[in-house]
Scaffold this motif. Structure first.
Motif, PDB file in Angstrom:
ATOM      1  N   ALA B 133       4.299  12.052  14.628  1.00  0.00           N
ATOM      2  CA  ALA B 133       3.836  10.810  15.253  1.00  0.00           C
ATOM      3  C   ALA B 133       4.075   9.609  14.346  1.00  0.00           C
ATOM      4  O   ALA B 133       4.471   8.548  14.799  1.00  0.00           O
ATOM      5  CB  ALA B 133       2.356  10.925  15.601  1.00  0.00           C
ATOM      6  N   PHE B 134       3.819   9.775  13.049  1.00  0.00           N
ATOM      7  CA  PHE B 134       3.941   8.649  12.123  1.00  0.00           C
ATOM      8  C   PHE B 134       4.843   9.049  10.960  1.00  0.00           C
ATOM      9  O   PHE B 134       4.367   9.460   9.898  1.00  0.00           O
ATOM     10  CB  PHE B 134       2.561   8.243  11.603  1.00  0.00           C
ATOM     11  N   LEU B 198      -5.009  14.479   3.749  1.00  0.00           N
ATOM     12  CA  LEU B 198      -5.786  13.952   4.869  1.00  0.00           C
ATOM     13  C   LEU B 198      -4.866  13.220   5.845  1.00  0.00           C
ATOM     14  O   LEU B 198      -4.965  13.391   7.068  1.00  0.00           O
ATOM     15  CB  LEU B 198      -6.866  13.016   4.335  1.00  0.00           C
ATOM     16  N   ILE B 202      -4.170  13.977   9.951  1.00  0.00           N
ATOM     17  CA  ILE B 202      -4.227  13.023  11.062  1.00  0.00           C
ATOM     18  C   ILE B 202      -2.886  12.991  11.790  1.00  0.00           C
ATOM     19  O   ILE B 202      -2.817  13.028  13.023  1.00  0.00           O
ATOM     20  CB  ILE B 202      -4.589  11.634  10.513  1.00  0.00           C
ATOM     21  N   LEU B 205      -2.213  16.298  13.799  1.00  0.00           N
ATOM     22  CA  LEU B 205      -3.068  16.400  14.979  1.00  0.00           C
ATOM     23  C   LEU B 205      -2.533  15.513  16.090  1.00  0.00           C
ATOM     24  O   LEU B 205      -2.395  15.944  17.245  1.00  0.00           O
ATOM     25  CB  LEU B 205      -4.489  15.955  14.638  1.00  0.00           C
ATOM     26  N   THR B 206      -2.220  14.268  15.742  1.00  0.00           N
ATOM     27  CA  THR B 206      -1.691  13.361  16.756  1.00  0.00           C
ATOM     28  C   THR B 206      -0.391  13.913  17.328  1.00  0.00           C
ATOM     29  O   THR B 206      -0.179  13.911  18.545  1.00  0.00           O
ATOM     30  CB  THR B 206      -1.432  11.983  16.136  1.00  0.00           C
ATOM     31  N   LEU B 209      -1.072  16.966  19.568  1.00  0.00           N
ATOM     32  CA  LEU B 209      -1.798  16.651  20.792  1.00  0.00           C
ATOM     33  C   LEU B 209      -0.968  15.822  21.757  1.00  0.00           C
ATOM     34  O   LEU B 209      -1.118  15.928  22.961  1.00  0.00           O
ATOM     35  CB  LEU B 209      -3.101  15.911  20.451  1.00  0.00           C
ATOM     36  N   LYS B 210      -0.078  14.978  21.241  1.00  0.00           N
ATOM     37  CA  LYS B 210       0.541  13.979  22.108  1.00  0.00           C
ATOM     38  C   LYS B 210       2.047  14.132  22.314  1.00  0.00           C
ATOM     39  O   LYS B 210       2.603  13.497  23.203  1.00  0.00           O
ATOM     40  CB  LYS B 210       0.306  12.587  21.502  1.00  0.00           C
ATOM     41  N   MET B 211       2.731  14.891  21.473  1.00  0.00           N
ATOM     42  CA  MET B 211       4.187  14.813  21.504  1.00  0.00           C
ATOM     43  C   MET B 211       4.876  16.101  21.940  1.00  0.00           C
ATOM     44  O   MET B 211       6.054  16.300  21.665  1.00  0.00           O
ATOM     45  CB  MET B 211       4.711  14.369  20.133  1.00  0.00           C
ATOM     46  N   VAL B 236      -8.975  17.569   8.524  1.00  0.00           N
ATOM     47  CA  VAL B 236      -9.595  16.266   8.793  1.00  0.00           C
ATOM     48  C   VAL B 236     -11.102  16.315   8.549  1.00  0.00           C
ATOM     49  O   VAL B 236     -11.694  15.344   8.107  1.00  0.00           O
ATOM     50  CB  VAL B 236      -9.266  15.809  10.222  1.00  0.00           C
TER      51      VAL B 236
END
Ligand code: HEM
Ligand SMILES: [Cu+2]
Lengths: 198, 648
Positions: B133-134, B198, B202, B205-206, B209-211, B236
């Motif tokens: 995600a990031f 950490l 994050i 998880l993102t 869950l989203k991708m 987390v």
């Protein structure tokens, strides 16, 4: 970048939605961080050693001012998001600035409070109680300080680029952060100050 | 001159001076080599500034292997010292330093990056995503981990190593008893690496869950991705506890607070509690992804789907919840009374139930499977019996009344090595063999791999089974020597042999990498194991965008089905692809964080403030930077796909 116009700007792109979810997860981690601090506070709050206890040093006036100011700032940041959704950039920036000013006042009072604690003999090194008190308050205060600088960065970008998916996304995430700090403060107010003064 | 005295080592030895020279020589050699072969630009463009999850994954794994050898050197020194009674190889202080750095390096700088490395490499591919995600945050995570690891590793040549154990219990870890800067290194280096972890939590998880690819519901995710999801939830929730504990420890040591002191209202047991509230979930952060790897490997090489998918997921969820309510079992003997001990005894033993469910699921997957015994499969087969030994002794330790006999003895040391080595290390080695062809385009030699696996498995047994015996007889852990009369000599000598076997096994793996690099064929296709999950559906080498078009998922093993039933996995037409740009910021922040930590360790406040400002400057720069990424055009994608053998 695909923009979904049925959603508010801050949610309008995939990237924006990812960032908002990611930030919620980050707040989950922050909850654990403060929960650990609170747990440590409860455990150490009796450990006053030769130093003063909470009841001896807490002053109600600055605490009430801080609470009032911070709660108001949470209200203004809410209005900021509202104005943003209506696309009213001027009003949005006005509420944003109001939030930051209130945050700065909060911080000023908190600094006064810290000086007071040191004056009455509850410094960082006095006892486990004074240390965990200052650490818990200080962690919250450091978050507020960071928030002020962060907020200013976002504000400049809103001024520069207007209300774009990027800037609204940042502003919205900032509002989540700010509400979170308010919630933490309510816990501090109830469980540190009120409980300590009773 | 006075300024430099603080960097001196309080307790030097010839070996440490030799290491200094070696470190200097190797560093110079690296710099000279890079300059001579004109590789600086390549290094900067392709690796130091990369935000590609595949490359970051590989960098994590390389770092983990380096740390495995650092921790391994510590281990051999300890075993050598203990191999005979009244041995004089190391003195007490050096022994303390070595078991401390061994523990921290192995758990935080070897096992963690190994796992996070495979998570990086595999998870986006398994869910059909183009990246995490990031991506930039992901690069920052890596560089924070690396900065922390390097900071911790230089302690033994600059200022002195930590010596209070990897658990760093107070008041032992306080200034009064740990006088060198070593424990500052512990507090600050782990803090920096922990922030990176950490952020990884994050990020993943993102991502998970989203991708996920269209059609991949949660219950259609591959098992490794499931394990990564749950692990990241644990990260987390557990790591912030460590953050606070380390911050309080740092305040105690450098700012004179009394959180964990025994005077002025402090409470030393608070550290032990906070440490293990993070520490026990941490061991499950290590083991769950390892379980995920075994699930993938076992179902691939048993040539059938994983038995009990739902119960696998459920057991991991239950383990993750239980892992937060067992921490007291690490200090049953430290006085919380029978009632509290009994509760934590029960929760501890309860963990064996979901773990047992998983073991039986693997066994039932094997049952009626057509087993293909490759190296990764061999590691998985060796894992099951060996790990069970470790788990069963864990249940023994979990009985609080009995633990008074076992606690702080070699029995405990044997337990956790028997879970961590067969559990985590074997899984990482299995994954290394399994994913190697996907990473580098050739396979590691299977015969050498299997010989290595047997040597390592037998070495593990020879090294650690004797400790169960000497531990029950009362040999204390963390003691640098013992008397002849105790009779522990023979067991420790056997252990030493096992440790040497382990070293030989790891050396053989390194040789295998060299050998296969020279001799292995390169035309292995993109799915050499005939595997079942999406990471094998893309080309080898993997194009930077992973998948030219998004896969359409309808079952838990769509890739397998597409191979067996000929259904199409990639129905869409190629469109232009959005990718993030490389960035130097994460690397630069890593360097600043290293300097920040170094200044902190030695309480050099002015550099510390400068570095802090530097970190904020990087963050502000990042916030103002207008980088919208770039697009890869359709022609470019078609070109790449053609070169790699046609679009999937
Ligand atoms: C059935 C599962 C398990 C049970 C019941 C169990 C139980 C225990 C107990 C009771 C202790 C403390 C003993 C003492 O200090 O006297 C312990 C220590 C330890 N366990 Fe486990 N364990 C299990 C699985 C694992 C796994 C999967 C790992 C790692 C991947 C692990 C890693 C460790 C470590 C590192 C320690 C030692 C900590 C220290 O330095 O004091 N355990 N275990
Ligand atoms: Cu545990």
């Amino acid at each position: 970048m695909k923009i979904d116009h049925s959603l508010p700007l801050e949610y309008s792109t995939d990237e924006n939605r990812l960032k908002i979810l990611g930030f919620w997860i980050f707040l989950g981690a922050e909850v654990m961080l403060f929960a650990t601090l609170f747990a440590s506070y409860f455990i150490l709050s009796g450990g006053t050693g030769d130093g003063p206890s909470g009841a001896e040093i807490f002053e109600i006036t600055p605490v009430l001012i801080e609470t009032l100011v911070l709660l108001t700032s949470s209200f203004t940041i809410g209005l900021m998001v509202h104005a943003m959704r209506l696309g009213r950039q001027k009003a949005m920036m006005g509420f944003f600035i109001a939030t930051i000013v209130l945050g700065a006042i909060f911080l000023g009072v908190e600094i006064y409070e810290f000086v007071h604690y040191v004056h009455v003999g509850a410094g960082l090194q006095t006892s486990a109680f004074s240390a965990i008190l200052l650490t818990t308050l200080g962690t919250h205060g450091a978050h507020v300080t960071f928030g002020l600088f962060w907020g200013i960065c976002i504000l400049i970008q809103v001024k520069k680029y207007g209300l774009t998916p990027r800037t609204t996304n940042k502003s919205f995430i900032f509002s989540l952060y700010w509400h979170f700090l308010d919630v933490v403060w309510i816990f501090i107010f109830s469980f540190v100050y009120l409980k300590g003064m009773m | 001159m006075e300024f430099f005295e603080r960097f001196a080592i309080p307790h030097p030895s010839p070996a440490i001076y030799a290491s200094m020279v070696a470190i200097a020589v190797v560093s110079i050699a690296i710099v000279v080599g890079l300059t001579y072969f004109k590789k600086w630009g390549y290094l900067w463009r392709e690796w130091l500034t990369t935000v590609d999850h595949k490359r970051l994954g590989i960098m994590y794994i390389i770092a983990a292997i380096l740390m495995l050898f650092r921790g391994g050197a510590d281990a051999i020194m300890m075993r050598a010292q203990l191999s005979a009674p009244e041995n004089k190889l190391l003195d007490a202080q050096h022994y303390n330093e070595i078991f401390t750095t061994h523990g921290v390096v192995m758990i935080l700088f070897m096992a963690m990056p190994f796992i996070i490395g495979f998570m990086n490499f595999v998870v986006p591919l398994q869910i059909g995503a183009r990246d995490v995600a990031f991506p930039r945050l992901n690069a920052l995570s890596f560089w924070l981990f690396f900065a922390g690891a390097m900071l911790f590793n230089i302690s033994f040549v600059v200022g002195g190593s930590p010596d209070a154990g990897w658990t760093s219990y107070f008041p032992l870890a306080d200034n009064e008893f740990s006088t060198s800067v070593g424990t500052n290194y512990y507090m600050i280096a782990i803090q920096i690496a922990g922030l990176g972890t950490l952020a990884t939590g994050i990020n993943f998880l993102t991502t998970i869950l989203k991708m996920r690819a269209p059609g991949m519901t949660l219950m259609k995710m591959p098992m490794f991705t499931w394990s990564a999801l749950i692990t990241n939830v644990i990260i987390v929730f557990a790591f912030p506890v460590l953050t606070v504990a380390l911050a309080m420890g740092t305040l105690d040591r450098l700012f004179g607070t009394h959180f964990f002191a025994s005077t002025n209202g402090g409470m030393d047991m608070l550290w032990a509690n906070l440490f293990w509230v993070w520490g026990h979930p941490e061991v499950y952060i290590l083991i769950l992804p390892a379980f995920g790897i075994y699930s993938e490997v076992i179902s691939t090489f048993a040539r059938r789907n994983l038995y009990g998918y739902k119960s696998m997921v459920a057991s991991m969820v239950i383990i993750s919840l239980l892992s937060f309510v067992v921490w007291v079992h690490h200090f049953f003997t430290m006085g919380q009374g029978a009632f509290v001990n009994s509760i934590f005894s029960i929760t501890t033993m309860a963990i064996a139930v979901p773990t047992g469910v998983k073991i039986f699921n693997w066994l039932l997957t094997l049952y009626k499977g057509k087993i293909v015994m490759t190296t990764p499969m061999l590691y998985s087969m060796l894992f099951i019996p060996l790990f069970t030994l470790g788990g069963v002794t864990g249940v023994m330790l979990g009985m609080s009344a009995a633990d008074y006999q076992y606690h702080n003895t070699m029995f405990l040391v044997a337990h956790f090595h028997m879970v961590i080595i067969p559990g985590v290390v074997f899984a990482m080695l299995a994954a290394l063999y399994y994913y190697w062809p996907k990473m580098f385009g050739f396979m590691l030699n299977d015969r050498l791999g299997k010989i290595g696996a047997w040597i390592i498995a037998i070495g593990t047994l020879v090294a650690f089974m004797p400790m169960f015996i000497s531990g029950l007889d009362g040999q204390a852990r963390r003691m640098y020597t013992y008397s002849e009369a105790s009779g522990f000599g023979i067991w420790n000598m056997i252990s030493m042999v096992g440790a040497l076997m382990l070293a030989a096994g790891f050396a053989l793996i390194v040789y295998n990498i060299y050998y296969s690099f020279r001799h292995a064929p390169r035309d292995i296709g993109s799915d050499p194991w005939d595997a079942r999950t999406l990471e094998w559906a893309t080309h080898t080498p993997i194009p930077e965008y992973n998948f030219a078009t998004m896969p359409k998922i309808d079952t838990y093993e769509t890739f397998w089905d597409s191979k067996k039933k000929g259904t199409t996995l990639f129905p869409d037409k190629i469109e232009k692809i959005h990718m993030p740009n490389n960035s130097g910021i994460p690397f630069i922040m890593g360097i600043i964080f290293f300097l920040w930590g170094f200044s902190f360790v030695f309480a050099m406040w002015i550099p510390l403030i400068i570095c802090t400002l530097g970190i904020f400057a990087c963050m502000a720069y990042q916030s103002f930077e207008n980088d919208h990424g770039r697009y890869i055009s359709i022609e470019e994608i078609e070109e790449t796909e053609k070169e790699l053998g046609g679009k999937r």
